[in-house]
Write a protein that holds these residues in place. Structure first.
Motif, PDB file in Angstrom:
ATOM      1  N   GLU A  92       0.828  -1.210   0.000  1.00  0.00           N
ATOM      2  CA  GLU A  92       0.000   0.000   0.000  1.00  0.00           C
ATOM      3  C   GLU A  92       0.863   1.261   0.000  1.00  0.00           C
ATOM      4  OE1 GLU A  92      -2.284  -3.406   0.982  1.00  0.00           O
ATOM      5  OE2 GLU A  92      -0.470  -2.636   1.980  1.00  0.00           O
ATOM      6  N   LYS A  93       2.002   1.193   0.705  1.00  0.00           N
ATOM      7  CA  LYS A  93       2.916   2.339   0.750  1.00  0.00           C
ATOM      8  C   LYS A  93       3.511   2.595  -0.628  1.00  0.00           C
ATOM      9  CE  LYS A  93       6.486   4.204   3.809  1.00  0.00           C
ATOM     10  NZ  LYS A  93       7.323   3.911   5.011  1.00  0.00           N
ATOM     11  N   TYR A  94       3.871   1.519  -1.338  1.00  0.00           N
ATOM     12  CA  TYR A  94       4.394   1.634  -2.696  1.00  0.00           C
ATOM     13  C   TYR A  94       3.357   2.251  -3.626  1.00  0.00           C
ATOM     14  CZ  TYR A  94       8.917  -0.830  -2.634  1.00  0.00           C
ATOM     15  OH  TYR A  94      10.240  -1.181  -2.461  1.00  0.00           O
ATOM     16  N   ILE A  95       2.148   1.733  -3.574  1.00  0.00           N
ATOM     17  CA  ILE A  95       1.086   2.212  -4.471  1.00  0.00           C
ATOM     18  C   ILE A  95       0.804   3.687  -4.213  1.00  0.00           C
ATOM     19  CG2 ILE A  95      -1.365   1.998  -5.046  1.00  0.00           C
ATOM     20  CD1 ILE A  95      -1.086  -1.012  -4.486  1.00  0.00           C
ATOM     21  N   SER A  96       0.804   4.067  -2.943  1.00  0.00           N
ATOM     22  CA  SER A  96       0.539   5.459  -2.586  1.00  0.00           C
ATOM     23  C   SER A  96       1.636   6.390  -3.092  1.00  0.00           C
ATOM     24  CB  SER A  96       0.422   5.586  -1.071  1.00  0.00           C
ATOM     25  OG  SER A  96       0.283   6.937  -0.680  1.00  0.00           O
ATOM     26  N   LYS A  97       2.889   5.963  -2.978  1.00  0.00           N
ATOM     27  CA  LYS A  97       4.008   6.835  -3.358  1.00  0.00           C
ATOM     28  C   LYS A  97       4.343   6.770  -4.843  1.00  0.00           C
ATOM     29  CE  LYS A  97       8.780   8.044  -2.235  1.00  0.00           C
ATOM     30  NZ  LYS A  97       8.456   9.481  -2.156  1.00  0.00           N
ATOM     31  N   TYR A  98       4.300   5.551  -5.431  1.00  0.00           N
ATOM     32  CA  TYR A  98       4.807   5.368  -6.786  1.00  0.00           C
ATOM     33  C   TYR A  98       3.732   5.098  -7.834  1.00  0.00           C
ATOM     34  CZ  TYR A  98       9.192   4.778  -4.189  1.00  0.00           C
ATOM     35  OH  TYR A  98      10.266   4.963  -3.362  1.00  0.00           O
ATOM     36  N   GLY A  99       2.526   4.723  -7.401  1.00  0.00           N
ATOM     37  CA  GLY A  99       1.483   4.409  -8.377  1.00  0.00           C
ATOM     38  C   GLY A  99       1.925   3.274  -9.284  1.00  0.00           C
TER      39      GLY A  99
END
Length: 290
Positions: free
Chosen positions: A230-237
């Motif tokens: 979720e952190k990856y998706i939030s920051k990097y899409g």
């Protein structure tokens, strides 16, 4: 595994893949990307059964000797190599015809072929490339589960050092929020300095994610690093390039260490070194027409 009869073996840049697919299980593997057109399950290794024959035919036709590369897309020392020995057969051909070699692996199985690596290096140039990403051994086993640990690969580098075989370390990829720390980078660099590596390849602090490998990577984040997906998706899409927040400071440490220890660091410079063929046979051969 499944066997195929291949039409060719060498690329235009004199690279080859003896196998297609891998069983190392590295969570970040770019070779899983759909863009490479692999039409079989990644772990169902495609074995090019005629690879040695194709290589011999190709080298016979070469007007000029060069460095043959392997390992960029599929590790030449996957588990199957112990039984099939197709990599060893190809190395025997490279040695026979006096060509150079740039071979990349994450496996200590390469030590089985030390005799051939030494012989190739005596005639021309043999460069052994090892990927090192994770200094912590337990973390390494999670990120790269079915392959030699970083410590074991370090031992391989030292064996190559002691046999005057030049080495190059791929310090990539480095995973944001997992191993993008100063402690990790300095640990790997200490290994590189002790092993007296010739060059280090680092494209940046981060990794690439695209269709195919992104899904596999996120699946493994869910399994081993709860909440990090979720952190990856939030920051990097859906970005292709995933760059660490620590990129600048860690790149600076790498460059300073390389400069201090006379290690080639620029990517172009390292590739230029690896592609440069060297003839080491100084014996004077005289022939007479009768």
């Amino acid at each position: 595994m499944h066997e195929v009869i291949s039409k060719g073996i060498l690329s235009s840049n004199n690279g080859m893949n003896i196998y297609r697919g891998c069983t190392h299980g590295c969570i970040y593997c770019d070779a899983r990307s759909l863009c490479y057109g692999m039409n079989h399950v990644f772990e169902n290794i495609e074995v090019k059964v005629n690879a040695p024959q194709l290589l011999e035919e190709a080298l016979k036709k070469k007007r000029k000797k060069c460095v043959i590369g392997t390992g960029a897309m599929s590790d030449p020392y996957i588990q199957l190599e112990e039984k099939l020995q197709n990599t060893r057969k190809c190395l025997e051909i490279i040695e026979k015809y006096g060509f150079g070699l740039a071979i990349q692996t994450k496996s200590s199985r390469i030590l089985r072929d030390l005799d051939l690596l030494k012989s190739i290096n005596n005639k021309s140039k043999c460069i052994v490339q090892m990927t090192l990403t994770t200094y912590d051994e337990e973390l390494c086993k999670i990120i790269e589960p079915n392959v030699s640990t970083t410590k074991e690969r370090f031992e391989v580098l030292k064996v190559m050092r002691d046999n005057d075989i030049p080495t190059v370390v791929w310090l990539t990829p480095i995973l944001p929020y997992i191993n993008d720390t100063e402690e990790n980078i300095r640990g790997i660099l200490n290994y590189c300095v002790e092993a007296k590596v010739k060059g280090i390849i680092v494209f940046g602090i981060g990794l690439t994610l695209r269709d195919g490998n992104r899904e596999y990577y996120y699946k493994n984040l869910d399994k081993n690093f709860k909440g990090l997906r979720e952190k990856y998706i939030s920051k990097y899409g859906n970005s292709y390039e995933v760059v660490s927040e620590n990129h600048e400071i860690l790149i600076k440490i790498i460059k300073e260490t390389c400069e201090k220890n006379n290690i080639i660091c620029g990517v172009e410079e390292v590739f230029k070194y690896m592609k440069n063929f060297e003839e080491k046979n100084n014996e004077i051969q005289v022939s007479f027409d009768i």
